[in-house]
Design an enzyme around this catalytic site. Structure first.
Site, short mmCIF file in Angstrom:
data_model
loop_
_atom_site.label_atom_id
_atom_site.label_comp_id
_atom_site.label_asym_id
_atom_site.label_seq_id
_atom_site.Cartn_x
_atom_site.Cartn_y
_atom_site.Cartn_z
N HIS A 121 0.81 -1.21 0.00
CA HIS A 121 0.00 0.00 0.00
C HIS A 121 0.85 1.26 0.00
O HIS A 121 1.91 1.34 0.62
CB HIS A 121 -0.93 0.00 1.22
CG HIS A 121 -0.22 -0.13 2.54
ND1 HIS A 121 0.26 0.95 3.25
CD2 HIS A 121 0.09 -1.23 3.27
CE1 HIS A 121 0.83 0.55 4.36
NE2 HIS A 121 0.74 -0.78 4.41
N ASP A 122 0.39 2.24 -0.76
CA ASP A 122 0.94 3.59 -0.78
C ASP A 122 2.32 3.67 -1.44
O ASP A 122 3.02 4.68 -1.27
CB ASP A 122 0.99 4.19 0.63
CG ASP A 122 -0.37 4.17 1.30
OD1 ASP A 122 -1.27 4.86 0.82
OD2 ASP A 122 -0.53 3.42 2.30
N GLY A 139 5.26 -1.10 2.43
CA GLY A 139 4.41 0.07 2.28
C GLY A 139 5.17 1.38 2.23
O GLY A 139 6.26 1.52 2.77
#
Length: 264
Positions: A121-122, A139
């Site tokens: 994520h991200d 992440g």
């Protein structure tokens, strides 16, 4: 003319350009958008708020847009955004973003992503990168343009990798990797600059000489980071053609966290 295999499950709410090809047994969710000319192979799952641009080649057995592997995630409508002309080989897993990290995982254009790559994520990935097999990004990792990750490279969360940098096979990154730097090891250590890559991208001898001088200031003259930056700053006056390269290096170094530091 339909390009969707009859065994594929495409939600009626999904937005696919008429020229998109979808292979057998692929599942596409209601919040997915796919641009013209993109091909999606067999047995893929594309879900979440995922936007895919034009002319991408997505091979079989990929999982794109699944929720982040983050216990704090509570169903927020975060995104995965993939640009144009990317090649995504088999068994890759790209997660959507998280509310605490900007809410978007983003991949740019013209990237070559080999099998079993994970983007958590991200993560923010630029353009023209190459991720060899089994590269794994935790992440919030930022990867700038023209980066090459060797096979089985593992990147710790919140690490940044500067443009034109390169890792050897099985490198383990706990610190930021500045632009142009080649690294190797567990943990990774700086070995040289990516001179051959720069030549292939049309860098002039003068610009390459400036990159060599930056390497000397960062790694060979036993200087503190602030002293290295002062030395690098003066290269723009000596080699005007390299001024954008110098500015990029200084901008990267100014953002280095004191707790994380750079690959040494």
């Amino acid at each position: 003319m339909s390009h969707i295999h009859p065994t594929a499950l495409v939600d009626p709410a999904a937005e696919l350009d008429a020229s998109v090809t979808v292979g057998p047994y692929t599942v596409i969710g209601p919040h997915v958008k796919v641009g013209a000319g993109t091909t999606i192979g067999a047995h893929c799952v594309i879900e979440g708020h995922t936007t895919i641009g034009r002319d991408n080649r997505i091979f079989q057995f990929n999982s794109l847009g699944a929720i982040p592997q983050d216990k704090k995630y509570a169903g927020e409508p975060c995104e995965l955004v993939i640009g144009d002309r990317n090649t995504i080989r088999e068994f890759c897993t790209f997660n959507i973003g998280s509310p605490t990290g900007g809410a978007v995982t983003r991949i740019g254009n013209d990237n070559w992503i080999m099998a079993y790559v994970h983007l958590a994520h991200d993560c923010l990935v630029g353009n023209h990168t190459i991720f060899a097999n089994n590269s794994q990004l935790a992440g919030h990792v930022v990867v700038d343009d023209w980066v090459i990750l060797g096979g089985f490279t593992v990147v710790h969360q919140f690490v940044r990798i500067g443009a034109h940098a390169m890792t050897a096979m099985c490198s383990l990154l706990f610190a930021d990797l500045p632009p142009f730097v080649m690294c190797q090891g567990q943990p990774a250590a700086a070995r040289s600059m990516n001179f051959e890559g720069l030549r292939r991208r049309g860098f002039s001898p003068e610009r390459i000489a400036a990159v060599k001088a930056m390497h000397k200031a960062l790694y060979r003259d036993d200087l503190r980071l602030e002293q290295s930056m002062d030395r690098i700053r003066g290269l723009a006056d000596k080699t005007p053609d390299a001024a954008p390269d110098v500015a990029m290096m200084l901008d990267f170094l100014r953002q280095v966290s004191p707790q994380r530091g750079i690959v040494r």
